[in-house]
Design an enzyme around this catalytic site. Structure first.
Site, PDB file in Angstrom:
ATOM      1  N   ARG A   1      31.910  30.804  40.648  1.00 46.86           N
ATOM      2  CA  ARG A   1      32.246  31.898  39.733  1.00 46.86           C
ATOM      3  C   ARG A   1      31.900  31.495  38.298  1.00 46.86           C
ATOM      4  O   ARG A   1      32.086  30.324  37.915  1.00 46.86           O
ATOM      5  CB  ARG A   1      33.747  32.137  39.881  1.00 46.86           C
ATOM      6  CG  ARG A   1      34.355  33.073  38.899  1.00 46.86           C
ATOM      7  CD  ARG A   1      35.874  32.995  38.972  1.00 46.86           C
ATOM      8  NE  ARG A   1      36.459  33.882  39.956  1.00 46.86           N
ATOM      9  CZ  ARG A   1      37.750  33.856  40.299  1.00 46.86           C
ATOM     10  NH1 ARG A   1      38.561  32.963  39.782  1.00 46.86           N
ATOM     11  NH2 ARG A   1      38.229  34.708  41.167  1.00 46.86           N
TER      12      ARG A   1
ATOM     13  N   ASN B   1      41.060  24.303  46.090  1.00 46.26           N
ATOM     14  CA  ASN B   1      40.705  25.418  46.979  1.00 46.26           C
ATOM     15  C   ASN B   1      40.208  24.894  48.323  1.00 46.26           C
ATOM     16  O   ASN B   1      40.373  25.535  49.362  1.00 46.26           O
ATOM     17  CB  ASN B   1      39.647  26.300  46.323  1.00 46.26           C
ATOM     18  CG  ASN B   1      40.239  27.144  45.205  1.00 46.26           C
ATOM     19  OD1 ASN B   1      41.466  27.313  45.129  1.00 46.26           O
ATOM     20  ND2 ASN B   1      39.392  27.656  44.336  1.00 46.26           N
TER      21      ASN B   1
ATOM     22  N   TYR C   1      33.987  29.217  46.740  1.00 39.47           N
ATOM     23  CA  TYR C   1      33.263  29.012  45.486  1.00 39.47           C
ATOM     24  C   TYR C   1      32.905  27.539  45.308  1.00 39.47           C
ATOM     25  O   TYR C   1      33.793  26.672  45.322  1.00 39.47           O
ATOM     26  CB  TYR C   1      34.103  29.448  44.293  1.00 39.47           C
ATOM     27  CG  TYR C   1      34.095  30.942  44.038  1.00 39.47           C
ATOM     28  CD1 TYR C   1      32.909  31.648  43.961  1.00 39.47           C
ATOM     29  CD2 TYR C   1      35.282  31.636  43.857  1.00 39.47           C
ATOM     30  CE1 TYR C   1      32.895  33.014  43.717  1.00 39.47           C
ATOM     31  CE2 TYR C   1      35.287  32.999  43.604  1.00 39.47           C
ATOM     32  CZ  TYR C   1      34.088  33.672  43.539  1.00 39.47           C
ATOM     33  OH  TYR C   1      34.073  35.019  43.296  1.00 39.47           O
TER      34      TYR C   1
ATOM     35  N   THR D   1      50.660  35.986  33.405  1.00 36.96           N
ATOM     36  CA  THR D   1      50.028  34.998  34.284  1.00 36.96           C
ATOM     37  C   THR D   1      49.754  33.691  33.551  1.00 36.96           C
ATOM     38  O   THR D   1      49.534  33.679  32.334  1.00 36.96           O
ATOM     39  CB  THR D   1      48.690  35.568  34.817  1.00 36.96           C
ATOM     40  OG1 THR D   1      47.924  34.526  35.414  1.00 36.96           O
ATOM     41  CG2 THR D   1      47.844  36.161  33.703  1.00 36.96           C
ATOM     42  N   ASP D   2      49.703  32.610  34.314  1.00 34.59           N
ATOM     43  CA  ASP D   2      49.350  31.305  33.728  1.00 34.59           C
ATOM     44  C   ASP D   2      47.889  31.277  33.249  1.00 34.59           C
ATOM     45  O   ASP D   2      47.507  30.404  32.465  1.00 34.59           O
ATOM     46  CB  ASP D   2      49.605  30.167  34.729  1.00 34.59           C
ATOM     47  CG  ASP D   2      48.809  30.292  36.026  1.00 34.59           C
ATOM     48  OD1 ASP D   2      48.073  31.286  36.215  1.00 34.59           O
ATOM     49  OD2 ASP D   2      48.920  29.372  36.871  1.00 34.59           O
ATOM     50  N   GLU D   3      47.085  32.254  33.711  1.00 27.70           N
ATOM     51  CA  GLU D   3      45.659  32.230  33.348  1.00 27.70           C
ATOM     52  C   GLU D   3      45.434  32.450  31.857  1.00 27.70           C
ATOM     53  O   GLU D   3      44.351  32.180  31.348  1.00 27.70           O
ATOM     54  CB  GLU D   3      44.873  33.258  34.184  1.00 27.70           C
ATOM     55  CG  GLU D   3      44.961  32.962  35.666  1.00 27.70           C
ATOM     56  CD  GLU D   3      43.953  33.706  36.507  1.00 27.70           C
ATOM     57  OE1 GLU D   3      42.856  33.989  36.015  1.00 27.70           O
ATOM     58  OE2 GLU D   3      44.283  33.996  37.671  1.00 27.70           O
TER      59      GLU D   3
ATOM     60  N   THR E   1      45.464  52.752  42.201  1.00 30.81           N
ATOM     61  CA  THR E   1      44.079  52.285  42.166  1.00 30.81           C
ATOM     62  C   THR E   1      43.723  51.749  43.548  1.00 30.81           C
ATOM     63  O   THR E   1      44.550  51.746  44.469  1.00 30.81           O
ATOM     64  CB  THR E   1      43.895  51.150  41.140  1.00 30.81           C
ATOM     65  OG1 THR E   1      44.581  49.990  41.627  1.00 30.81           O
ATOM     66  CG2 THR E   1      44.427  51.536  39.763  1.00 30.81           C
TER      67      THR E   1
ATOM     68  N   TYR F   1      39.876  39.258  32.406  1.00 33.11           N
ATOM     69  CA  TYR F   1      41.222  39.486  32.953  1.00 33.11           C
ATOM     70  C   TYR F   1      42.257  38.676  32.174  1.00 33.11           C
ATOM     71  O   TYR F   1      43.255  39.217  31.679  1.00 33.11           O
ATOM     72  CB  TYR F   1      41.270  39.098  34.443  1.00 33.11           C
ATOM     73  CG  TYR F   1      42.696  38.913  34.967  1.00 33.11           C
ATOM     74  CD1 TYR F   1      43.561  39.998  35.052  1.00 33.11           C
ATOM     75  CD2 TYR F   1      43.168  37.657  35.360  1.00 33.11           C
ATOM     76  CE1 TYR F   1      44.869  39.834  35.506  1.00 33.11           C
ATOM     77  CE2 TYR F   1      44.468  37.488  35.817  1.00 33.11           C
ATOM     78  CZ  TYR F   1      45.307  38.582  35.891  1.00 33.11           C
ATOM     79  OH  TYR F   1      46.602  38.409  36.333  1.00 33.11           O
TER      80      TYR F   1
ATOM     81  N   LYS G   1      45.325  39.941  29.641  1.00 31.17           N
ATOM     82  CA  LYS G   1      46.750  39.614  29.852  1.00 31.17           C
ATOM     83  C   LYS G   1      47.304  38.908  28.616  1.00 31.17           C
ATOM     84  O   LYS G   1      48.442  39.152  28.198  1.00 31.17           O
ATOM     85  CB  LYS G   1      46.936  38.746  31.103  1.00 31.17           C
ATOM     86  CG  LYS G   1      46.612  39.421  32.417  1.00 31.17           C
ATOM     87  CD  LYS G   1      47.502  40.622  32.735  1.00 31.17           C
ATOM     88  CE  LYS G   1      48.919  40.233  33.061  1.00 31.17           C
ATOM     89  NZ  LYS G   1      49.700  41.411  33.546  1.00 31.17           N
TER      90      LYS G   1
ATOM     91  N   LYS H   1      41.734  39.059  47.476  1.00 34.26           N
ATOM     92  CA  LYS H   1      42.184  37.783  46.912  1.00 34.26           C
ATOM     93  C   LYS H   1      42.025  36.671  47.952  1.00 34.26           C
ATOM     94  O   LYS H   1      42.031  36.920  49.155  1.00 34.26           O
ATOM     95  CB  LYS H   1      43.647  37.893  46.454  1.00 34.26           C
ATOM     96  CG  LYS H   1      43.895  38.989  45.407  1.00 34.26           C
ATOM     97  CD  LYS H   1      43.481  38.557  44.022  1.00 34.26           C
ATOM     98  CE  LYS H   1      43.504  39.691  43.005  1.00 34.26           C
ATOM     99  NZ  LYS H   1      44.776  40.267  42.691  1.00 34.26           N
TER     100      LYS H   1
END
Ligand code: NAD
Length: 327
Positions: A272, A248, A206, A125-127, A40, A149, A153, A188
C-alpha cells in the site's frame, strides 16, 4: 437515558448499539437508542435489532444540519462512530473522507451545541499519530497522519476539541487501535482473509507482511467507549488498545491455521502507498484514570470471529460485490 449513535449500522457502532440495548454497560437498563446512519456501502441493517421498541433507526447524513436540528433535541448523549473508514478507499479518493469525517463531524457538533446536547463522545483512531518503529504514543504525541483517512480523523479530533472549548457540549475523544470482531464489513483485513479462506480463495497480503498492528476485540472497544462517555473528562483524549502487537504476517498465519489452510494460499501484492510501519498506543491514562482493562484474549476472539463467518454466510455472501475494491 436516550442515546444517539451515529454510524450505528456499521461494524463497531452496531456492536455498541446491541450492547446498549442488552444493558451490557452499567446504568443502561431500559435506555433508548436512536441510530443515525446514511447507509453507505459499509452499513448493514441486518446488524441491528430493528424490532426492539427502544431502538429508532433514522437513515440520514451527519452533513444534514436541518435534519439534525429536528432529530437531536431530547437526546442526553451522542456517540459518534459515523465515518468513511477504509484507508485504501481514501488513497483512491480522499474527498468523501473530508466531507463526512471533517465537515460532517463539525456539522454534527454544531447541531449538538444548538440543541443543548450535554455529552458527546467522538470515536477516533490511533492512525492519527502516524507511524512509529519503537515505543508508544501518548495522548499528547504530535499528530502526523499519513493517509487521507487518518488526516480526516485527525482534523475531526481537532474540531471536537474546539467545540468542547467553545460550546457547552462536553466532548471527549477516544483513539483506538485496530478492532476485530463479528459483523465487520468484508473489505477489512480479518474478514476479507477469513471469508476468502472459507471460499477456497487466496488472500492478498501487502508486501512481505512485516507491518505491525495492535488488535482489540470490538466488545472491549465498546466497553471503553462507554466508560469514557460516562466517566471520562470533557476535553480529554483517551487512547485504547489491548497492547497485542502482531505483524500482518503473524496475523495471517493465525487465520490460516484457524481456517485449516497453509501459506500456499497467500498471494503477496504490492505494498500500500505510504503504508504505516507500526502503530502502538500508550494506554496508561484510560487504565489508571478509568480502570479500563481489555477482557477478550486474541486467540479466543479470533476463534469466535472465524466461527461466526463460517456460520453466517447469509450475512456476508451478498456483500462480495460491494467489497470488490479490496479483493
Ligand atoms: P464502518 O465503516 O463499519 O461503519 C461506518 C458507518 O458510518 C456505516 O454504517 C456508514 O453507513 C456510516 N456513515 C458513513 N458516512 C456517514 C454519514 N455521512 N452520515 C451518517 N452515517 C454515515 O466503520 P467502523 O469500522 O465501525 O468504524 C467506526 C468508527 O470507529 C469510525 O469513526 C472509525 O474511524 C473508528 N475506528 C475504527 C477502527 C477499526 O478498526 N474499525 C479502529 C479505531 C477507530
Amino acid at each position: 437515558m436516550k442515546f444517539l449513535v451515529t454510524g450505528g449500522a456499521g461494524f463497531i457502532g452496531s456492536h455498541y448499539v446491541r450492547d446498549l440495548l442488552a444493558a451490557r454497560f452499567p446504568g443502561t437498563a431500559g435506555c433508548e437508542v436512536t441510530v443515525l446512519d446514511k447507509l453507505t456501502y459499509a452499513a448493514n441493517l441486518d446488524n441491528l435489532p430493528l424490532s426492539d421498541p427502544r431502538l429508532t433507526f433514522v437513515q440520514g447524513d451527519i452533513c444534514d444540519a436541518e435534519m439534525l436540528s429536528a432529530l437531536l433535541p431530547g437526546h442526553d448523549a451522542v456517540v459518534h462512530f459515523a465515518a468513511e473508514s477504509h484507508v485504501d478507499r481514501s488513497l483512491a479518493d480522499g474527498t468523501p473522507f473530508v466531507t463526512t469525517n471533517v465537515l460532517g463531524t463539525q456539522i454534527l457538533l454544531n447541531a449538538c451545541a444548538r440543541a443543548g446536547v450535554g455529552r458527546f463522545l467522538h470515536v477516533s483512531t490511533d492512525e492519527v499519530y502516524g507511524s512509529l518503529l519503537q515505543g508508544s504514543w501518548t495522548e499528547d504525541t504530535l499528530l502526523e497522519p499519513n493517509s487521507p483517512y487518518a488526516a480526516s480523523k485527525a482534523a475531526s479530533d481537532l474540531m471536537a476539541r474546539a467545540y468542547w472549548r467553545s460550546s457547552d457540549v462536553e466532548v471527549s475523544i477516544t483513539r483506538c487501535s485496530n478492532n476485530y470482531g463479528t459483523h465487520q464489513f468484508i473489505e477489512k483485513l480479518i474478514p476479507l482473509f477469513v471469508t476468502n479462506l472459507l471460499d477456497g480463495l487466496d488472500v492478498p497480503l501487502y508486501g512481505d507482511g512485516h507491518h505491525v498492528r495492535e488488535w482489540l476485540h470490538v466488545r472491549d472497544h465498546c466497553r471503553a467507549v462507554h466508560l469514557v462517555l460516562t466517566e471520562g473528562r470533557g476535553g480529554e483524549i483517551y487512547n485504547i488498545s489491548a497492547g497485542t502487537e502482531l505483524t500482518n504476517r503473524e496475523l495471517t498465519e493465525r487465520l490460516l491455521a484457524l481456517c485449516g489452510a497453509d501459506w500456499s494460499r497467500v498471494r503477496q501484492v504490492p505494498d500500500r502507498t505510504a503504508h504505516d510501519e507500526r502503530y502502538s498506543v500508550d494506554t496508561s491514562k484510560i487504565r489508571e484514570e478509568l480502570g479500563f482493562a481489555p477482557e477478550v484474549p486474541l486467540e479466543e476472539g479470533l476463534t469466535e470471529v472465524v466461527a461466526w463467518y463460517r456460520d453466517n454466510r447469509a450475512w456476508w455472501e451478498p456483500l462480495r460485490a460491494r467489497a470488490a475494491l479490496s479483493v
